[in-house]
Design an enzyme around this catalytic site. Sequence first.
Site, mmCIF file in Angstrom:
data_model
loop_
_atom_site.group_PDB
_atom_site.id
_atom_site.type_symbol
_atom_site.label_atom_id
_atom_site.label_comp_id
_atom_site.label_asym_id
_atom_site.label_seq_id
_atom_site.Cartn_x
_atom_site.Cartn_y
_atom_site.Cartn_z
ATOM 1 N N CYS A 125 13.784 10.925 6.515
ATOM 2 C CA CYS A 125 13.752 10.473 7.909
ATOM 3 C C CYS A 125 15.072 10.692 8.616
ATOM 4 O O CYS A 125 15.100 10.867 9.842
ATOM 5 C CB CYS A 125 13.335 9.007 7.973
ATOM 6 S SG CYS A 125 14.374 7.911 6.982
ATOM 7 N N LYS B 107 0.847 -1.184 0.000
ATOM 8 C CA LYS B 107 0.000 0.000 0.000
ATOM 9 C C LYS B 107 0.887 1.241 0.000
ATOM 10 O O LYS B 107 1.515 1.585 1.007
ATOM 11 C CB LYS B 107 -0.938 0.062 1.207
ATOM 12 C CG LYS B 107 -2.062 1.116 0.987
ATOM 13 C CD LYS B 107 -2.683 1.604 2.276
ATOM 14 C CE LYS B 107 -1.919 2.728 2.899
ATOM 15 N NZ LYS B 107 -1.932 3.986 2.090
ATOM 16 N N GLY C 211 7.313 5.246 8.073
ATOM 17 C CA GLY C 211 6.502 6.453 8.222
ATOM 18 C C GLY C 211 6.733 7.088 9.576
ATOM 19 O O GLY C 211 7.790 6.915 10.200
ATOM 20 N N GLU D 292 10.294 1.328 10.401
ATOM 21 C CA GLU D 292 11.323 2.355 10.193
ATOM 22 C C GLU D 292 10.613 3.685 10.321
ATOM 23 O O GLU D 292 9.808 4.057 9.467
ATOM 24 C CB GLU D 292 11.993 2.189 8.825
ATOM 25 C CG GLU D 292 13.280 2.962 8.690
ATOM 26 C CD GLU D 292 13.087 4.281 7.983
ATOM 27 O OE1 GLU D 292 13.010 5.312 8.698
ATOM 28 O OE2 GLU D 292 12.991 4.296 6.748
ATOM 29 N N GLU E 118 10.139 16.155 14.991
ATOM 30 C CA GLU E 118 10.482 16.000 13.580
ATOM 31 C C GLU E 118 9.630 16.942 12.736
ATOM 32 O O GLU E 118 8.409 16.819 12.697
ATOM 33 C CB GLU E 118 10.273 14.552 13.135
ATOM 34 C CG GLU E 118 10.744 14.284 11.712
ATOM 35 C CD GLU E 118 10.598 12.827 11.317
ATOM 36 O OE1 GLU E 118 11.491 12.315 10.622
ATOM 37 O OE2 GLU E 118 9.593 12.202 11.699
#
Length: 504
Positions: free
Chosen positions: A310, A201, A254, A276, A408
């Site tokens: 990331c 997905k 994500g 992750e 973040e």
Amino acid sequence: MNEQTTISREQLEYSQAAKDFLARKPQLFVGGEWVDSTHGKTLAVEDPSCGREVARIVDASTEDVDRAVAAARAAFDDGRWSNLPPMKREGAIHRLADLIERDGELLAELEAIDNGKPRTMAHAVDVNGAISMLHYHAGWASKLGGEMIEPANAPRGAFHSYTRREPVGVAAQIVPWNFPLLMAVQKIAPALAAGCTLVLKPAEQTSLTALKLADLIAEAGFPAGTVNIVTGLGETAGDRLVRHPDVDKVAFTGSTEVGKIINRTATDSLKRVTLELGGKSPVIVLPDMDPAVVAGGAANAIFFNSGQVCVAGSRLYAHKDVFDRLIEGIAETAPAWAPRPSLDPQARMGPLVSHEQFERVMGYIEAGKKDGASVAMGGDAAPSNGGYYVNPTVMVDVNPSMSVVQEEIFGPVVVAQRFDDLDEVAKQANDTLYGLGAGVWTRDVGAFHTLAAKIKSGTVWGNCHSMLDSALPFGGYKQSGIGRELGSEGVKAYTELKTVILQL
């Protein structure tokens, strides 16, 4: 920086191949075929360079997801993929890599249209990276195996004991919007090498290259149901995938927030999980480095892919002796990073992926200012005709309690701080919930290895940043994830280890 981000007609002129692809009927790839959704609902595909809708994709229903999982389950259980001779699996994965190389120009253009990253970068990084990743992982199909082990408490020769590595089964793979093609292949390649079947997905914001990948998977000759691709929202299609009883493993890249939800959900059925997640990576510059040499690398660490990485070097720690000159050096790079439309051949940094992300990043910048931070560079939106452009930003006069330091941002924003010694900066670098990546710039090998041992991070780079390779394990400490991808560890994560013991 107030340079106008103008958008010419030529910069938004798609190739005929891209136009044809965008005009396709929204469908899902299930059981080796393109199929209609059960309910006909769709989602808009937007070009972030101009903010306009350019296509539609299926918003998959629960029934759609169930069909895809059933196809993957059947393909696994009857062995049409997992029981193939390893060299045949290896050959199919190599063929997929060759087809991506053949259609690289179209894939790069679709990625640029969908994600906003410069087309030149999409080809150099995303397309070429996907090709390399598939070729690397293909070789593991014929090299996975167990070992013979002598029991510790039995006479030699009394037992024949060994281990086997077997595919875990059906994998649900959910990938983010920042590197759509590359992240899809990073999930698909090791799963296929291990003999798993899967349902992928892609992020609802950026599904185009995954759908094009489905075309190539069919052309490469993978057995029906080996790879299934469903588009849709995370809270519906993604949630159903994670909860599905016939899914054996979940791999997700994500945000940490969503990763926690997935981990809790998967725990109910004890699915194998690889996560992750987010990062707030430090970049540490020691006083023996020439700031003029480091400035370009520090800028690239945060402004590459518009900071939507990331492992972006979003916290800069420079020794007090070089701090001011380093900030000046980064500021001098600003014109090269001026955001441009993704199809502009001169673009080095494109728009953010969506209006939602634009609002998020600008919100953090304003929060930082309100908390007392100063803007040394950027700090504003680049004017445009509907696109989501934020100028590269450096914030100083920050303290560890500020949200811009702790959270973040996922945009082209770096917060810069001074330090005095190694112990101090190691403590500062670890003062975060995250632990995905870190960079150290120094000519002192001993100091580098000292910091590499002290920093709680899955990867530590020296005199570079964001260097990833198919052979090198990648993942995070703390709330940056669970498990590792890439390298042998990434392939083994799609296997179960079985011990076999025969008394002789």
